[in-house]
Design a protein around this motif. Sequence first.
Motif, PDB file in Angstrom:
ATOM      1  N   GLY A 255      35.399  34.138  42.561  1.00 35.76           N
ATOM      2  CA  GLY A 255      36.089  34.028  43.834  1.00 35.76           C
ATOM      3  C   GLY A 255      37.293  34.921  44.000  1.00 35.76           C
ATOM      4  O   GLY A 255      37.874  34.994  45.087  1.00 35.76           O
ATOM      5  N   VAL A 256      37.693  35.632  42.946  1.00 38.81           N
ATOM      6  CA  VAL A 256      38.829  36.554  43.025  1.00 38.81           C
ATOM      7  C   VAL A 256      38.289  37.972  43.155  1.00 38.81           C
ATOM      8  O   VAL A 256      37.521  38.429  42.308  1.00 38.81           O
ATOM      9  N   ALA A 257      38.684  38.688  44.219  1.00 36.35           N
ATOM     10  CA  ALA A 257      38.192  40.043  44.470  1.00 36.35           C
ATOM     11  C   ALA A 257      39.296  41.057  44.196  1.00 36.35           C
ATOM     12  O   ALA A 257      40.448  40.869  44.605  1.00 36.35           O
ATOM     13  N   VAL A 258      38.939  42.120  43.497  1.00 36.75           N
ATOM     14  CA  VAL A 258      39.887  43.211  43.223  1.00 36.75           C
ATOM     15  C   VAL A 258      39.202  44.533  43.521  1.00 36.75           C
ATOM     16  O   VAL A 258      37.998  44.697  43.310  1.00 36.75           O
ATOM     17  N   ASP A 259      39.970  45.487  44.031  1.00 40.96           N
ATOM     18  CA  ASP A 259      39.467  46.840  44.249  1.00 40.96           C
ATOM     19  C   ASP A 259      39.628  47.628  42.960  1.00 40.96           C
ATOM     20  O   ASP A 259      40.680  47.554  42.305  1.00 40.96           O
TER      21      ASP A 259
END
Length: 202
Positions: free
Chosen positions: A28-32
């Motif tokens: 559930g944690v999004a990073v670029d």
Amino acid sequence: MAALAAMTLAALPAGAEDMKAFKLSIDGVAVDIDPGESLDVTLPGGKQAKVRLDRNAFATFSGEAFSFVHPSGISVTKTDLGSGIMQYLMASALGTIVVVQEYGKMNPVSLDQLMLQQMTKESVQAGAELTQQKATRKLADGKELTGIRATVKTRTESADYEIVGFGLPDRGLLFITRVDGENVETEKPLIDKFWESLKIKL
């Protein structure tokens, strides 16, 4: 209006133009993130995790009726040519090209000569010498492609072409490769990987 635009620009975060190529989502944690980059990520519950994104050396590209393996750093573009024809193009930095054309309404095997003429017309008109011969190529699954191999040569340079096809009465595929003579050895692994991995789903 100008004031509104200025306010909008001011609201953009610093470094917003530095876009990353991928978005990675973990629990559930999004990073670029970009290939080769490592990041520390805080997961739900406060747990820390180190993530890294690496690019595989090769990737598989699939069309409706075929697939092949290519270097992951080279993209394949898709173009609708109309009349039930889709074209897929892979081009290396040295100008080597691999083209796959999917025909949804006809068998394109007999188009090899026309395709060669289209691709070499300007060079031949400028005085280049064109030599060609019939060609067959057997894929790993036993399917046999037929067509032509050709070389276009001027006093200072040359280019090698292969145009082969596979078809059913109302559909088929045309495969085209082009390599500059001076790059044949350098680009051989790219072309070999294409032919070795090519699968036809007809």
